[in-house]
Motif scaffolding. Structure first.
Motif, PDB file in Angstrom:
ATOM      1  N   LEU A  78       0.882  -1.349  -0.084  1.00 40.66           N
ATOM      2  CA  LEU A  78       0.093  -0.001   0.096  1.00 40.66           C
ATOM      3  C   LEU A  78       0.776   1.340  -0.221  1.00 40.66           C
ATOM      4  N   ALA A  79       1.893   1.243   0.773  1.00 42.30           N
ATOM      5  CA  ALA A  79       2.785   2.524   0.937  1.00 42.30           C
ATOM      6  C   ALA A  79       3.444   2.733  -0.469  1.00 42.30           C
ATOM      7  N   VAL A  80       3.894   1.533  -1.207  1.00 40.73           N
ATOM      8  CA  VAL A  80       4.524   1.603  -2.514  1.00 40.73           C
ATOM      9  C   VAL A  80       3.391   2.199  -3.494  1.00 40.73           C
ATOM     10  N   MET A  81       2.390   1.573  -3.336  1.00 41.65           N
ATOM     11  CA  MET A  81       1.158   2.272  -4.413  1.00 41.65           C
ATOM     12  C   MET A  81       1.034   3.480  -4.153  1.00 41.65           C
ATOM     13  N   ALA A  82       1.119   3.883  -2.833  1.00 44.50           N
ATOM     14  CA  ALA A  82       0.756   5.452  -2.664  1.00 44.50           C
ATOM     15  C   ALA A  82       1.898   6.328  -3.049  1.00 44.50           C
ATOM     16  N   ALA A  83       3.212   5.818  -3.131  1.00 49.47           N
ATOM     17  CA  ALA A  83       4.186   6.319  -3.909  1.00 49.47           C
ATOM     18  C   ALA A  83       4.009   6.581  -5.117  1.00 49.47           C
ATOM     19  N   LEU A  84       3.624   5.597  -5.881  1.00 55.28           N
ATOM     20  CA  LEU A  84       3.665   5.326  -7.678  1.00 55.28           C
ATOM     21  C   LEU A  84       2.165   6.388  -7.685  1.00 55.28           C
ATOM     22  N   SER A  85       1.345   6.366  -7.106  1.00 57.43           N
ATOM     23  CA  SER A  85       0.232   7.310  -7.247  1.00 57.43           C
ATOM     24  C   SER A  85       0.665   8.718  -7.365  1.00 57.43           C
ATOM     25  N   ALA A  86       1.535   8.869  -6.444  1.00 56.12           N
ATOM     26  CA  ALA A  86       2.323  10.328  -6.426  1.00 56.12           C
ATOM     27  C   ALA A  86       2.938  10.614  -7.673  1.00 56.12           C
ATOM     28  N   LEU A 116      -7.609  10.423  -4.264  1.00 59.65           N
ATOM     29  CA  LEU A 116      -8.039  10.837  -2.933  1.00 59.65           C
ATOM     30  C   LEU A 116      -6.944  11.897  -2.415  1.00 59.65           C
ATOM     31  N   PHE A 117      -5.617  11.495  -2.627  1.00 56.05           N
ATOM     32  CA  PHE A 117      -4.415  12.445  -2.016  1.00 56.05           C
ATOM     33  C   PHE A 117      -4.571  13.865  -2.390  1.00 56.05           C
ATOM     34  N   PRO A 118      -4.711  14.193  -3.653  1.00 54.47           N
ATOM     35  CA  PRO A 118      -4.822  15.575  -3.840  1.00 54.47           C
ATOM     36  C   PRO A 118      -5.748  16.735  -3.025  1.00 54.47           C
ATOM     37  N   GLN A 119      -7.016  15.886  -2.866  1.00 57.34           N
ATOM     38  CA  GLN A 119      -7.772  16.497  -2.016  1.00 57.34           C
ATOM     39  C   GLN A 119      -7.591  17.032  -0.481  1.00 57.34           C
ATOM     40  N   PHE A 120      -6.245  16.511   0.009  1.00 56.64           N
ATOM     41  CA  PHE A 120      -5.974  16.810   1.265  1.00 56.64           C
ATOM     42  C   PHE A 120      -4.392  17.488   1.513  1.00 56.64           C
ATOM     43  N   ILE A 121      -4.013  17.815  -0.102  1.00 56.71           N
ATOM     44  CA  ILE A 121      -2.639  18.360   0.056  1.00 56.71           C
ATOM     45  C   ILE A 121      -2.857  19.731  -0.304  1.00 56.71           C
ATOM     46  N   ASP A 122      -2.058  20.601   0.185  1.00 54.74           N
ATOM     47  CA  ASP A 122      -1.663  22.003   0.201  1.00 54.74           C
ATOM     48  C   ASP A 122      -0.755  22.253  -0.909  1.00 54.74           C
ATOM     49  N   ALA A 123      -0.839  22.664  -1.980  1.00 54.65           N
ATOM     50  CA  ALA A 123      -0.161  22.835  -3.071  1.00 54.65           C
ATOM     51  C   ALA A 123       0.915  23.950  -3.056  1.00 54.65           C
ATOM     52  N   ALA A 124       0.691  24.804  -2.095  1.00 54.35           N
ATOM     53  CA  ALA A 124       1.809  25.805  -1.711  1.00 54.35           C
ATOM     54  C   ALA A 124       2.563  25.561  -0.655  1.00 54.35           C
ATOM     55  N   ALA A 125       2.416  24.235  -0.196  1.00 55.73           N
ATOM     56  CA  ALA A 125       3.418  23.540   1.044  1.00 55.73           C
ATOM     57  C   ALA A 125       4.157  22.505   0.524  1.00 55.73           C
ATOM     58  N   PRO A 126       5.373  22.268   1.118  1.00 57.01           N
ATOM     59  CA  PRO A 126       6.122  21.151   0.406  1.00 57.01           C
ATOM     60  C   PRO A 126       5.411  19.823   0.279  1.00 57.01           C
ATOM     61  N   LEU A 127       5.651  19.164  -0.619  1.00 59.57           N
ATOM     62  CA  LEU A 127       4.732  18.099  -1.144  1.00 59.57           C
ATOM     63  C   LEU A 127       5.143  16.628  -0.131  1.00 59.57           C
TER      64      LEU A 127
END
Length: 211
Positions: A50-58, A137-148
């Protein structure tokens, strides 16, 4: 990342992870056959995947699968075939005597930590919908102005902890159920139940559609 955002993500991930799917059905089947302690190795494999897939989705692989019908279908049907094979193998497994749950599998090497870890990882990787979903899902909780990177690490860590908690809850439920089956006929039913869970997981994956 603001604590309110992380708290909302926690609540969202908690509900999503609780929903029965291939990972949770595998967790229950491992608990039924091997007990909760050894099922934890399968859970660790699922969470690592799951962690690897999350990184791949990024990196955009989730977006690729969401737009490529062929890639999505290849991964999905490979997963369906693998889960169905696991289910048939469990269904046809030799019936063990009461009190010897998992002994035959342990003797054959099937119940070793490495094998269980790999089984969990393969089942998690076989679900392309999870990768597509995380990419959405992840982009809904990420602030584009802050470090990713720090934001992604916080989200992934939260999701993995929640997922492992639910995996162990399902595995413990399977373990407790199996402990009540104390006859040979009950042990045979246990094999059928374990196999049925895996075949059912394959069926759920077969019904998956791109989001």
């Amino acid at each position: 990342m603001m604590w309110q955002t992380l708290a909302f993500f926690f609540a969202t991930a908690f509900v999503i992870s609780a929903t029965p799917g291939p990972n949770m059905l595998l967790a229950m089947s491992l608990g039924l056959r091997f007990g909760a302690k050894r099922a934890a190795w399968g859970g660790a494999g699922m969470c690592a995947a799951l962690a690897v897939m999350a990184a791949l989705s990024a990196f955009g692989l989730g977006a690729l699968l969401s737009t490529s019908v062929l890639a999505f279908e290849i991964v999905r049907w490979a997963g369906v075939a693998y889960l169905t094979w696991l289910g048939i193998a469990a269904w046809l497994a030799p019936v063990e005597q009461p009190g010897e749950r998992g002994a035959a599998a342990a003797a054959s090497g099937e119940g070793t930590p490495v094998r269980l870890f790999l089984r969990g990882a393969l089942v998690a990787f076989s679900n392309p919908k999870a990768l597509v979903f995380m990419g959405a899902l992840f982009p809904q909780f990420i602030d584009a102005a802050a470090p990713l990177a720090p934001q992604l690490m916080a989200l992934v860590a939260t999701m993995v902890v929640i997922e492992f908690g639910w995996i162990m809850a399902y595995a413990t439920g399977g373990d407790r159920l199996a402990a009540k089956l104390t006859t040979v006929s009950a042990a045979k039913s246990l094999n059928r139940l374990t196999g049925g869970l895996m075949i059912g997981a394959g069926g759920l994956l077969a019904l998956a559609r791109r989001v």
